[in-house]
Design a protein around this motif. Sequence first.
Motif, PDB file in Angstrom:
ATOM      1  N   TYR A 198       0.893  -1.065   0.086  1.00 27.57           N
ATOM      2  CA  TYR A 198       0.088   0.095  -0.185  1.00 27.57           C
ATOM      3  C   TYR A 198       0.837   1.249  -0.045  1.00 27.57           C
ATOM      4  N   PRO A 199       0.319   2.302  -0.233  1.00 25.38           N
ATOM      5  CA  PRO A 199       1.342   3.505  -0.164  1.00 25.38           C
ATOM      6  C   PRO A 199       2.156   3.933   0.891  1.00 25.38           C
ATOM      7  N   LYS A 200       1.780   3.383   1.991  1.00 22.23           N
ATOM      8  CA  LYS A 200       2.529   3.856   3.000  1.00 22.23           C
ATOM      9  C   LYS A 200       2.899   2.706   4.012  1.00 22.23           C
ATOM     10  N   ASN A 201       2.655   1.521   3.455  1.00 23.93           N
ATOM     11  CA  ASN A 201       3.002   0.113   4.195  1.00 23.93           C
ATOM     12  C   ASN A 201       2.741  -1.025   3.543  1.00 23.93           C
ATOM     13  N   ILE A 202       3.539  -1.861   4.064  1.00 22.78           N
ATOM     14  CA  ILE A 202       3.307  -3.381   3.662  1.00 22.78           C
ATOM     15  C   ILE A 202       3.011  -4.387   4.366  1.00 22.78           C
ATOM     16  N   GLU A 203       1.938  -5.367   3.935  1.00 23.35           N
ATOM     17  CA  GLU A 203       1.552  -6.065   4.775  1.00 23.35           C
ATOM     18  C   GLU A 203       1.721  -7.562   4.619  1.00 23.35           C
ATOM     19  N   VAL A 204       2.294  -8.359   5.200  1.00 24.66           N
ATOM     20  CA  VAL A 204       2.837  -9.688   5.128  1.00 24.66           C
ATOM     21  C   VAL A 204       1.977 -10.732   5.976  1.00 24.66           C
ATOM     22  N   VAL A 205       1.550 -11.636   5.479  1.00 29.49           N
ATOM     23  CA  VAL A 205       0.543 -12.677   6.367  1.00 29.49           C
ATOM     24  C   VAL A 205       1.174 -13.950   6.094  1.00 29.49           C
ATOM     25  N   GLN A 206       1.547 -14.643   7.549  1.00 28.57           N
ATOM     26  CA  GLN A 206       2.324 -15.714   7.270  1.00 28.57           C
ATOM     27  C   GLN A 206       1.570 -16.934   8.081  1.00 28.57           C
ATOM     28  N   ASP A 207       1.581 -18.016   7.543  1.00 27.00           N
ATOM     29  CA  ASP A 207       0.810 -19.402   8.128  1.00 27.00           C
ATOM     30  C   ASP A 207       2.174 -20.138   8.560  1.00 27.00           C
ATOM     31  N   PHE A 208       2.213 -20.208   9.873  1.00 21.46           N
ATOM     32  CA  PHE A 208       3.530 -20.890  10.420  1.00 21.46           C
ATOM     33  C   PHE A 208       2.722 -22.021  11.178  1.00 21.46           C
ATOM     34  N   THR A 209       3.525 -23.393  10.872  1.00 21.23           N
ATOM     35  CA  THR A 209       2.945 -24.490  11.753  1.00 21.23           C
ATOM     36  C   THR A 209       4.470 -24.970  12.795  1.00 21.23           C
ATOM     37  N   PHE A 210       4.199 -25.215  13.856  1.00 15.06           N
ATOM     38  CA  PHE A 210       5.456 -25.693  14.932  1.00 15.06           C
ATOM     39  C   PHE A 210       5.062 -26.935  15.501  1.00 15.06           C
ATOM     40  N   GLU A 211       6.078 -27.909  15.388  1.00 12.49           N
ATOM     41  CA  GLU A 211       5.841 -28.977  16.094  1.00 12.49           C
ATOM     42  C   GLU A 211       6.034 -28.809  17.728  1.00 12.49           C
ATOM     43  N   ALA A 212       5.120 -29.081  18.565  1.00 14.01           N
ATOM     44  CA  ALA A 212       4.947 -28.871  19.894  1.00 14.01           C
ATOM     45  C   ALA A 212       4.850 -30.157  20.572  1.00 14.01           C
ATOM     46  N   ASP A 213       5.354 -30.347  21.750  1.00 24.93           N
ATOM     47  CA  ASP A 213       4.950 -31.576  22.514  1.00 24.93           C
ATOM     48  C   ASP A 213       3.595 -31.441  23.474  1.00 24.93           C
ATOM     49  N   ALA A 214       3.447 -29.899  23.817  1.00 28.97           N
ATOM     50  CA  ALA A 214       2.348 -29.505  24.625  1.00 28.97           C
ATOM     51  C   ALA A 214       1.679 -28.373  24.456  1.00 28.97           C
ATOM     52  N   PRO A 215       1.056 -28.641  23.053  1.00 32.24           N
ATOM     53  CA  PRO A 215       0.295 -27.282  22.365  1.00 32.24           C
ATOM     54  C   PRO A 215      -0.992 -26.842  23.212  1.00 32.24           C
ATOM     55  N   PRO A 216      -1.555 -25.627  23.288  1.00 28.49           N
ATOM     56  CA  PRO A 216      -2.533 -25.367  23.999  1.00 28.49           C
ATOM     57  C   PRO A 216      -3.917 -25.817  23.660  1.00 28.49           C
ATOM     58  N   SER A 217      -4.280 -26.385  22.437  1.00 33.91           N
ATOM     59  CA  SER A 217      -5.288 -27.162  22.390  1.00 33.91           C
ATOM     60  C   SER A 217      -4.958 -28.238  21.231  1.00 33.91           C
ATOM     61  N   ASN A 218      -5.930 -29.099  20.907  1.00 38.00           N
ATOM     62  CA  ASN A 218      -5.835 -30.068  19.757  1.00 38.00           C
ATOM     63  C   ASN A 218      -4.481 -30.942  20.205  1.00 38.00           C
ATOM     64  N   ARG A 219      -4.168 -31.523  21.497  1.00 38.14           N
ATOM     65  CA  ARG A 219      -3.052 -31.833  21.909  1.00 38.14           C
ATOM     66  C   ARG A 219      -2.578 -32.917  21.205  1.00 38.14           C
ATOM     67  N   SER A 220      -3.447 -33.772  20.770  1.00 43.07           N
ATOM     68  CA  SER A 220      -2.982 -35.102  19.634  1.00 43.07           C
ATOM     69  C   SER A 220      -2.244 -34.820  18.620  1.00 43.07           C
ATOM     70  N   THR A 221      -2.503 -33.570  17.882  1.00 47.30           N
ATOM     71  CA  THR A 221      -1.755 -33.395  16.810  1.00 47.30           C
ATOM     72  C   THR A 221      -0.132 -32.872  17.065  1.00 47.30           C
ATOM     73  N   ASN A 222       0.097 -32.649  18.152  1.00 48.57           N
ATOM     74  CA  ASN A 222       1.271 -32.101  18.606  1.00 48.57           C
ATOM     75  C   ASN A 222       1.873 -31.058  17.606  1.00 48.57           C
ATOM     76  N   THR A 223       0.900 -30.035  17.482  1.00 46.68           N
ATOM     77  CA  THR A 223       1.037 -28.952  16.394  1.00 46.68           C
ATOM     78  C   THR A 223       0.441 -27.771  17.083  1.00 46.68           C
ATOM     79  N   ILE A 224       1.029 -26.596  16.667  1.00 45.50           N
ATOM     80  CA  ILE A 224       0.805 -25.225  16.969  1.00 45.50           C
ATOM     81  C   ILE A 224       0.807 -24.811  15.489  1.00 45.50           C
ATOM     82  N   THR A 225      -0.504 -24.324  14.811  1.00 49.41           N
ATOM     83  CA  THR A 225      -0.570 -23.337  13.684  1.00 49.41           C
ATOM     84  C   THR A 225      -1.096 -22.129  14.166  1.00 49.41           C
ATOM     85  N   ILE A 226      -0.464 -20.948  13.728  1.00 48.18           N
ATOM     86  CA  ILE A 226      -0.515 -19.416  14.161  1.00 48.18           C
ATOM     87  C   ILE A 226      -0.506 -18.894  12.867  1.00 48.18           C
TER      88      ILE A 226
END
Length: 807
Positions: free
Chosen positions: A209-237
């Motif tokens: 945009y004229p005064k800014n650039i916006e980046v959207v990232q979809d990141f998935t991390f391997e995690a042993d104790a995710p805050p939800s959906n624990r069986s997936t061992n995954t955090i997607t943010i």
Amino acid sequence: MKKLLLLTLLLVLVLPLENQAQRKKSKNKSDQSISKDTKNKTPKYSDFVKDDTKTYEGLFKVHENKDSFLYEIPKSFFGKEMLLVTRIKDIPAGLGGGYVNAGSKINTQVIVWEQFKNRILLKVKSYNAVANDSLPIYKSVRANNLEPIIYAFDIKSQNADSTAVLVDVTKLFSTDVKAITGLPSFFRKNYKVRRLDASRSFINSIKSYPKNIEVVQDFTFEADAPPSNRSTNTITIRINQSMILLPENPMMPRIYDERVGYFSLGNVDYSSEALKADDKRYIRRWRLEPKDEAAYNRGELVEPKKPIIYYLDPATPKKLRKYIKQGVDDWQKVFETAGFKNAIMAKMPPTKEEDPEFSMEDVRYSSIRYVASTTRNAMGPSVSDPRSGEILESDIIWYHNHLRSYRNRYLLETGAANPSARTLDTPDDEIGDMMRMVIAHEVGHALGLPHNMAASFAYPTDSLRSGSFTQKNGIAATIMDYARYNYVAQPGDKNIRFIRQLGPYDHYSINWGYRKIQNVNKPEDEVITLNKWISEKADNPIYRFGGQRFDPSAQTEGIGNDQVKSSSYGIKNLKIVAKNLPNWTSNQTNNYDDLDELYGELLSVWGRYIGHVAGNIGGVYEFNKKPEQSGDVYVPVSKIKQKESLNWMLKNVFETQDWLLDKNILNKIDETGYTSKLGRYQDRGLSMLLNYRTLNRMIETEVIKDEFYSASDMVRDLRRGIFSETNSTKNVDIQRRNLQKSFIEKMSILMNDDLAKNTDISSIVRGELETLKYQLNTASKRAVNRITKYHYKDALVLVNNILNPKN
């Protein structure tokens, strides 16, 4: 024969020389060929920006190919300061334990793009330490604050006229770069994050945009104790990176003063001629400049050159839009106090036909987002220039389920005196008024105003029972207090305003922060005028700013200047509500879900009233003052008020509250846990009194006050009240048995507290436990029922173990 040998010898000597010459000649040809090929293979602009490349025009041109994103950075932007804001755009359920929401800022940092040889460097520039660049010390400040490099890019190519370079930013935004991560180290530790999974991580989009650039990232991390959906061992943010061009000419800052509430930012200024560096702090505010400065200086209302405009999210339900708009527009009258008319407003965004380029992500547009989420919250964040405090943009966030919280508290806190609150179907105009005031509160944050919890203490408690007073003044002096509802008003009080509204402090603080002061060239020139404005209001509690901590007059959710009286009124109302709760909920819906939810929240309301009174005990009022003002900054709560508060706690908290143990509710919502529900709040009340900080403040009061409520007297009075049964043959009920054990546990914690050791606190604890030991020993021999006798003997063992630990 000799000729033959001579010829052979010549051939042996000459042939290698010829072969060497041939090889050298061949090598030269080869080198020329390689050089020619290399020259021909130098990457060209068209190798990266092709016919099928998507290009977004804006601050930088952003080129999107199938597997890569490139920035085309104009060389004129090298060294220009930009703000990089890292936000969480979308989060998994439970991230941060419910205290982190979509839209939360993770990091804000100033960055610059610089060229070093054939590379482009992305560097972080700090404003923690500054100096005037004309002074010799500026060199030392630079030398001792070396700017870290976030990333280094190879220059891929240049544009046709060599005014811009191409760099590939794909790896920067698709790999786990800690400097711009959306998952800070404390999350990684809590959720046992192992690594970023590149196969499940990608750049969602990059838009310019004229005064800014916006980046959207979809990141998935391997995690042993995710805050939800624990069986997936995954955090997607999903993470949003906003890169915003800072103004070429920074706004002149306004110096912060702790006596008026503003969010602020600070630095260490080495330009000072004093014998040390100066800690400088500036308020955060929008840049409002009058269109007609001459008219403004004459005292006329003038429109700003650039008003503050909030665009409503098109996803906002239509029936709620007018209330959101009113919540923004309510601030227009406030800004008139500062000399500006039409300074702030809310609008619906233009349609695609009206403006095809409009985007809520564009930093030029502030917005109010309506988020489809079960989160019960609203937020008013903003982005500001760290050089001056200028607020550049703001995106207020409203979460769909937040109105449910307000409906519930409206019923619980005002239902006794307010017939229209006695329903799960709150009238639209009243729920709309609540939403309007929540939006106004969040707009206040976005204008730079923090919470001012002292504002509710400005109004006398009994005035909140007056219709004429509350209709004119509301229930607190500012919308920025957490004074949501009038829980003081009693059944029979007429024409009461139950919902908060903007107040006189809002006019005062906006005038102080936003009014343009004439004939000034630097921030220091404004201080005399700013001080004068504060001095004119200093003795009026309506204009006082106070933050939470140890000050009982600046508590969240409280109203009125007498916490004991206000909480007494509140509990009187709660008893009426508790008795009628089934009639207002389950009897209407034919299920117990709402009854269960509201009973749990009723206990929370009771818990808040407890906290308001407990704050008086060991409390110290804080009055921010300058030396030129009379009076003390820190004033302990009076002995009379502290003793009154403790007696209130003994009666309204530590005695068993039978009105909260209503069989008509409890046996409908749970099969067990009745005592623990109530006990949690009693235990919390004890913790507010029996802790190092509270007791230490009471002990320190002896130094500065002739008449005081001593820590030893308070603990003695508390012990006597909680163990009053030991002086009679009265049996101890289950609630009190648990409470008495909790008291002993708190005393044990204090006895072993490293801070409390070798102070009067350990002496007080030991003395009171010795007395309690005698009480328990005597009481256990009296004619009481079996469980009471067992309880006394058990409590006696616990006390002995504290006084005489085995190890």
